[in-house]
Scaffold this motif. Structure first.
Motif, short mmCIF file in Angstrom:
data_model
loop_
_atom_site.label_atom_id
_atom_site.label_comp_id
_atom_site.label_asym_id
_atom_site.label_seq_id
_atom_site.Cartn_x
_atom_site.Cartn_y
_atom_site.Cartn_z
N ASP A 1 0.71 -1.16 -0.15
CA ASP A 1 0.06 -0.15 0.19
C ASP A 1 1.09 1.13 -0.04
O ASP A 1 0.73 2.20 -0.66
N SER B 1 2.69 1.65 -3.55
CA SER B 1 1.76 2.17 -4.54
C SER B 1 1.51 3.53 -4.22
O SER B 1 1.16 4.34 -4.99
N ALA B 2 1.31 4.08 -2.87
CA ALA B 2 1.04 5.40 -2.80
C ALA B 2 2.07 6.24 -3.10
O ALA B 2 1.78 7.27 -3.50
N HIS C 1 2.12 6.53 -7.26
CA HIS C 1 1.12 7.13 -7.62
C HIS C 1 1.05 8.51 -7.09
O HIS C 1 0.07 9.52 -7.34
N LYS C 2 2.06 9.00 -6.24
CA LYS C 2 2.22 10.20 -5.63
C LYS C 2 0.77 10.63 -4.85
O LYS C 2 0.06 11.78 -5.10
N GLN C 3 0.08 9.58 -3.96
CA GLN C 3 -1.09 9.88 -3.43
C GLN C 3 -0.79 10.61 -2.22
O GLN C 3 -1.74 11.24 -1.61
N TRP D 1 -2.23 11.77 3.25
CA TRP D 1 -2.47 10.54 2.25
C TRP D 1 -3.77 10.82 1.72
O TRP D 1 -4.88 10.54 2.28
N ALA D 2 -3.78 11.14 0.43
CA ALA D 2 -5.08 11.20 -0.41
C ALA D 2 -5.56 9.92 -0.91
O ALA D 2 -5.31 9.41 -2.08
N HIS D 3 -6.18 8.76 0.14
CA HIS D 3 -6.31 7.59 -0.10
C HIS D 3 -7.60 7.31 -1.33
O HIS D 3 -8.43 8.07 -0.92
N PRO D 4 -7.48 6.54 -2.09
CA PRO D 4 -8.52 6.27 -3.15
C PRO D 4 -9.83 5.83 -2.42
O PRO D 4 -10.81 6.06 -2.97
#
Length: 405
Positions: free
Chosen positions: A147, A150-151, A154-156, A181-184
């Protein structure tokens, strides 16, 4: 006054007279949906059976059976997302420790009240509760190393910014970059939910570099940026790797920014445990022209020799010592000692968590240099900074007028 009839309030106290008195006061403040309980365990049974939490809980500390401290822990365990106000006749030290326990358990502590309850103090806390609006629900999510990777890919991870201003004339000194963290799936996740995992998985250097890059990109569109300083939080784990800070410096140089645009903040306890490698790295950063601050001062053991040895230019006083400092007590004593230390070591002092005009006025009149906190602004996304800068001068004028009034 706006009616808060939709808000549900629980009062938990073994003293029936105190329960009825508090319920009466709340009704007068337009909180008519009030439930009273003399047994903390019964409250937990009710919470388990109901769908949803009350918006606000008033909790006594010293009760037979399950006391207030155990209930705080249990509220944290069940994920209580409302507000909490502690009400007690115990000493200030005990009440403050209980409030800190609430924060440790991630229960949203609105404030504390001393028995017998003063109506003015109650009104202030209720106003604070209303002005804060909806309580942020902190999710206990267990993120995997995949996680985190991936963050990062993807520059989350994004930056929010909180301004730091001069208490003397309101000049905006700069902004502290606070990672989110701009979590999807989970929305905006706060750092206490993932920073320790990023460190554990070994990706804190990658996250810090992303925060620096985000800050550089964001401030390219900020008006008057040449006069502003960006504060970046550094993990101790990054300070044991000499090559990491060299890489950060290369990123900053490549973007054509000067070291004086940056100030690195290091949490007190993490630095003072071991000063061998950090001392070399931090001294080299100061030689290059970067600013250095010791963050959250007062939250860990304070080694005065290390304060003298490390080349800090700024000391940030933790918010728990700033809150109600104007009222005296332990916080005032600690503030005075910290102010004396800052002057001794030729450091600027920054008060974190300034929320009340009374505290602002006291801090200003006693020589505090800079301030951060909700009275000035909440952390904001980059897109809100220019508009805030445009209205801050007027906001500062209002604060100044209130002081003179």
């Amino acid at each position: 006054m706006k009616n808060d009839s939709g808000k549900k309030v629980y009062i938990v106290d073994d003293d029936l007279f105190s329960l009825k008195l508090m319920a009466s006061l709340l009704v007068r403040h337009d909180f008519p949906v009030v439930e009273i309980y003399q047994d903390a365990k019964l409250v937990l049974d009710v919470l388990a059976a109901e769908d949803g939490f009350p918006d606000l809980v008033f909790l006594d500390l010293n009760m037979p059976g399950m006391d207030g401290l155990e209930m705080i822990r249990r509220l944290g365990e069940c994920g209580y997302s409302g507000g909490l106000i502690l009400v007690s006749g115990q000493s200030e030290r005990i009440i403050n420790s209980s409030a800190e326990l609430s924060r440790v358990h991630q229960v949203n502590i609105i404030g504390t009240l001393k028995k017998p309850v003063n109506t003015d103090a109650l009104s202030k806390l209720l106003g604070k509760f209303k002005s804060h609006g909806e309580v942020v629900v902190k999710r206990e999510c267990h993120y995997s190393v995949d996680d985190i990777i991936s963050a990062l890919e993807h520059k989350q991870f994004i930056n929010y910014y909180q301004p730091k201003v001069s208490m003397k004339d309101g000049t905006v000194k700069g902004f502290e970059a606070l990672v989110r963290w701009a979590h999807p799936e989970h929305g905006l996740v706060y750092p206490d939910q993932f920073i320790y995992l990023v460190e554990r998985y070994g990706y804190i250097d990658d996250l810090t570099k992303l925060v620096v890059k985000n800050a550089i990109d964001d401030f390219k569109v900020i008006g008057g940026r040449d006069k502003l300083q960006l504060s970046i939080n550094l993990s101790m784990l990054s300070l044991i790797n000499p090559g990491f800070m060299d890489e950060v410096c290369r990123i900053i140089d490549a973007e054509g920014m000067s070291p004086h645009h940056f100030l690195f903040e290091i949490t007190e306890g993490k630095v003072l445990d071991d000063k061998r490698q950090p001392l070399e790295i931090l001294t080299r950063l100061r030689l290059r022209g970067f600013g250095l601050a010791i963050d959250d001062f007062g939250t860990a053991y304070s080694n005065l020799d290390s304060l003298n040895d490390f080349p800090f230019e700024e000391l940030k006083l933790d918010r728990k010592f700033v809150h109600n400092v104007s009222q005296g007590g332990v916080n005032l004593e600690f503030y005075n000692a910290t102010l004396s230390l800052a002057r001794r070591y030729a450091m600027n002092i920054v008060a974190e968590g300034v929320e009340h005009h009374e505290d602002w006025l006291f801090l200003k009149n006693t020589g505090c240099d800079f301030a951060q906190g909700y009275l000035i602004a909440r952390p904001m996304p980059m897109n809100d900074i220019n508009s805030w800068l445009m209205q801050w001068k007027e906001q500062f004028s209002i604060i100044s007028l209130k002081q003179r009034g």
